[in-house]
Every structure is written in C-alpha cells, then in structure tokens.
Design an enzyme around this catalytic site. Structure first.
Site, PDB file in Angstrom:
ATOM      1  N   ASP A  77       9.900 -43.096 -94.993  1.00 22.74           N
ATOM      2  CA  ASP A  77       9.831 -43.516 -96.394  1.00 22.74           C
ATOM      3  C   ASP A  77      10.083 -42.276 -97.243  1.00 22.74           C
ATOM      4  OD1 ASP A  77       9.428 -44.676 -98.811  1.00 22.74           O
ATOM      5  OD2 ASP A  77       7.394 -45.355 -98.441  1.00 22.74           O
ATOM      6  N   HIS A 114       7.054 -52.278 -99.009  1.00 20.68           N
ATOM      7  CA  HIS A 114       6.349 -51.578 -97.938  1.00 20.68           C
ATOM      8  C   HIS A 114       6.198 -52.447 -96.690  1.00 20.68           C
ATOM      9  CE1 HIS A 114       4.932 -48.942-101.395  1.00 20.68           C
ATOM     10  NE2 HIS A 114       5.557 -48.128-100.573  1.00 20.68           N
ATOM     11  N   GLN A 136       8.047 -31.485-106.815  1.00 28.37           N
ATOM     12  CA  GLN A 136       8.760 -32.496-107.586  1.00 28.37           C
ATOM     13  C   GLN A 136       8.102 -32.707-108.946  1.00 28.37           C
ATOM     14  OE1 GLN A 136       8.403 -36.143-105.231  1.00 28.37           O
ATOM     15  NE2 GLN A 136       6.367 -35.477-104.616  1.00 28.37           N
ATOM     16  N   ASP A 171       3.076 -36.097 -95.369  1.00 33.41           N
ATOM     17  CA  ASP A 171       3.656 -35.977 -96.710  1.00 33.41           C
ATOM     18  C   ASP A 171       3.616 -34.516 -97.116  1.00 33.41           C
ATOM     19  OD1 ASP A 171       3.844 -36.098 -99.778  1.00 33.41           O
ATOM     20  OD2 ASP A 171       4.181 -38.186 -99.202  1.00 33.41           O
ATOM     21  N   GLU A 195       2.151 -42.925-101.745  1.00 28.45           N
ATOM     22  CA  GLU A 195       1.210 -43.902-102.280  1.00 28.45           C
ATOM     23  C   GLU A 195       0.245 -44.430-101.215  1.00 28.45           C
ATOM     24  OE1 GLU A 195       5.381 -45.406-103.489  1.00 28.45           O
ATOM     25  OE2 GLU A 195       4.533 -44.014-102.019  1.00 28.45           O
ATOM     26  N   ASP A 218       5.900 -30.469 -93.967  1.00 28.90           N
ATOM     27  CA  ASP A 218       7.300 -30.876 -93.984  1.00 28.90           C
ATOM     28  C   ASP A 218       7.545 -31.824 -92.806  1.00 28.90           C
ATOM     29  OD1 ASP A 218      10.182 -30.276 -92.744  1.00 28.90           O
ATOM     30  OD2 ASP A 218      10.296 -30.009 -94.915  1.00 28.90           O
ATOM     31  N   GLY A 219       8.187 -32.954 -93.065  1.00 26.35           N
ATOM     32  CA  GLY A 219       8.381 -33.952 -92.012  1.00 26.35           C
ATOM     33  C   GLY A 219       9.143 -33.412 -90.820  1.00 26.35           C
TER      34      GLY A 219
END
Length: 295
Positions: A169, A67, A37, A110, A91, A148-149
């Site tokens: 998220d 959050h 990204q 993540d 984050e 990868d989720g």
C-alpha cells in the site's frame, strides 16, 4: 505546521502536467511537514480525507472498499493467513483487517512514524492512538515497524522469514520520479517478494489511480507493465477492480499454480472468519474480469 498547496479553501492535486483535481476543504484537521512528506487531513465531500504531498491517500467515504480490495482477494487465494506483511498504509485499516481475519502476526512497515500517529489522532477510521501504542510495543498480532520497506524486506529475507500474504500500500508509482519507493514496484522487487512468500502465499499491489481516473494513450501500458511483471514472476495472477471504489484496481500474484483462482476465492469467502462489507461472491466474479488491455 502549515497548509498544503491550497488556494483559499481548495487543494490542487496535480494529476499530469496538463490535468489537476481541485478538492474543496471544508475543515482542516491537521497539517504537518514530516521528515518524509507533507501531510494534510481535512474534511472534504468524501468525509475526513488524508492527503500526502497533495495526493489523496484515503477518505472516510470509500476507504473500506479500497482497503478490503487490497487484502481480501489475496487472503482468499492464499493457502493460509497466519503471517501477513503490510508495507505502507499509514492509516492502519489493512493490518486491522488482517488481524480480524485471524492472522497470528501482522508486520506493518511504515517509514513515517509521525504520519502514522497523526492519522490515528485525526482519522475516524483505522488506528486509534491506543492501537498505535499497542502495535508499537508488539502487544497483539499487529507489530509496527518504522522502517524503509525495502530495508525491512531485505532483513526479513536474511532472517529467513516468510509471509502468507504481502500487501503493498505504497504511494502511487511514478516512473519519472527518483522516490525510492518506485523501485518496490519493479521486476527485481517482484522476484524478491516471491522469495519472501510461503509456497501458497500471495502478493497484492494496487495500480496508480491517475491512470484510472484520466485515461490517456499511456493508460494501457500502465496496466500491462505490472501485469507482465506478475506473469514473469508468479504462476498465478488475478486482476481485481472494485465496483465499489474506483481507485481500487488491484493485481495479485501467487507462486502456486491454480487453474481457476477466482473459483477458489469465491468458495473460500464463506469459510473465513471476517465478513467483508464491500466484497461478495458476485463481486469476485465481476471485479476479476480482465480489462481488454490485459487480454
């Protein structure tokens, strides 16, 4: 390293084909094109703000409300909060809150390690660089997995793992996009998450912000579709729309049938070790009232 899609000191955030937001950038802290990204961290009127692919992910002002909304209602509904899975949240605030709640293990997944580390370097909230190093080495309850989720979820099922709370998220869902994360909002994945939950576990997912900020004829459907998916998959579901943070519209589902889930959440609020700063018993009562589109 380069600037994101900006005009002078402004960033243009596409909302729809006919609508865009303009963000004044007072000071740019970081820009990067990662493998996954385009990142920008800059100071805006909302404080230090994270943008990914020109889309705001969180800002210093209001990030805690967002959050907490992702995790606290789900944690209050769950039977226990010993094991938590967080997919996304580069984050780090959601994994950190889960650890403060007393979770023994928090798997934080993540896909973008560069984004996680740059957030730790430049954001005044969430992980610090030291937090990231500890989580990468699994030194403490939070364990970072750069993966990868969808792949992580599949592997967790093969291992026979289960979680008390799962928080999604992810970037905002875009049904017209070919991005792989969109599938993780689909019916098949909702059923997969149920298989990964403990019997009293809870899934929490947010609803796309542009549909909330700029209502159109499609807005009601953008709420109904995930709500109906939850209904087809889970025996209990709760809608939570934070009054503290307009972006925080959350839907949660549990395989355990509860006649009055909000009452349980309000009663358990005084029992948990973590004291939310943006959610109290009255917020739980008002923020869980179903919008007309879902009634």
């Amino acid at each position: 390293m380069r600037m994101a899609n900006t005009t002078g000191s402004w960033l243009r955030e596409p909302i729809r084909e006919d609508v865009a937001d303009l963000w004044r950038l007072h000071e740019v802290h970081c820009t990067a094109d990662t493998e996954f990204q385009r990142m920008l961290i800059a100071r805006t009127r909302l404080g230090v703000t994270l943008f990914c692919d020109d889309n705001p992910q969180s800002a210093e002002c209001g990030q805690l409300a967002f959050h907490e909304a992702e995790l606290i209602p789900a944690a209050l509904l769950a039977e226990q909060v010993r094991r938590v899975l967080v997919i996304g949240c580069s984050e780090g605030p959601v994994p950190q809150i889960a650890a403060e709640l007393g979770a023994e293990r928090v798997d934080h997944v993540d896909i973008d390690p560069e984004c996680v580390r740059l957030c730790a370097d430049h954001l005044p909230f969430g992980y610090t660089p030291e937090d990231v190093k500890r989580a990468e080495h699994w030194e403490g309850p939070v364990r970072l997995h750069y993966a990868d989720g969808a792949d992580f979820v599949a592997e967790a099922l093969r291992r026979g793992d289960s979680y008390d709370v799962i928080v999604l998220d992810l970037p905002e869902e875009d049904q017209d996009s070919t991005e792989g994360y969109n599938a993780m909002y689909g019916q098949e994945f909702f059923e997969t998450y149920r298989r990964l939950l403990t019997p009293g576990g809870v899934l929490s997912t947010h609803v796309s912000r542009p549909h909330l900020s700029f209502p159109t004829a499609e807005t009601a459907d953008s709420l109904r579709r995930p709500w109906q998916q939850l209904g087809r998959t889970f025996d209990t579901r709760v809608f939570f729309r934070s009054t503290e943070q307009p972006w925080a519209a959350i839907m949660i589902g549990s395989p355990t049938r509860r006649a009055d889930p909000v009452r349980r959440m309000r009663e358990r609020l005084a029992e948990i070790d973590y004291t939310p700063r943006t959610i109290d018993a009255e917020e739980l009562r008002g923020a869980t009232y179903l919008p007309l589109a879902l009634r």
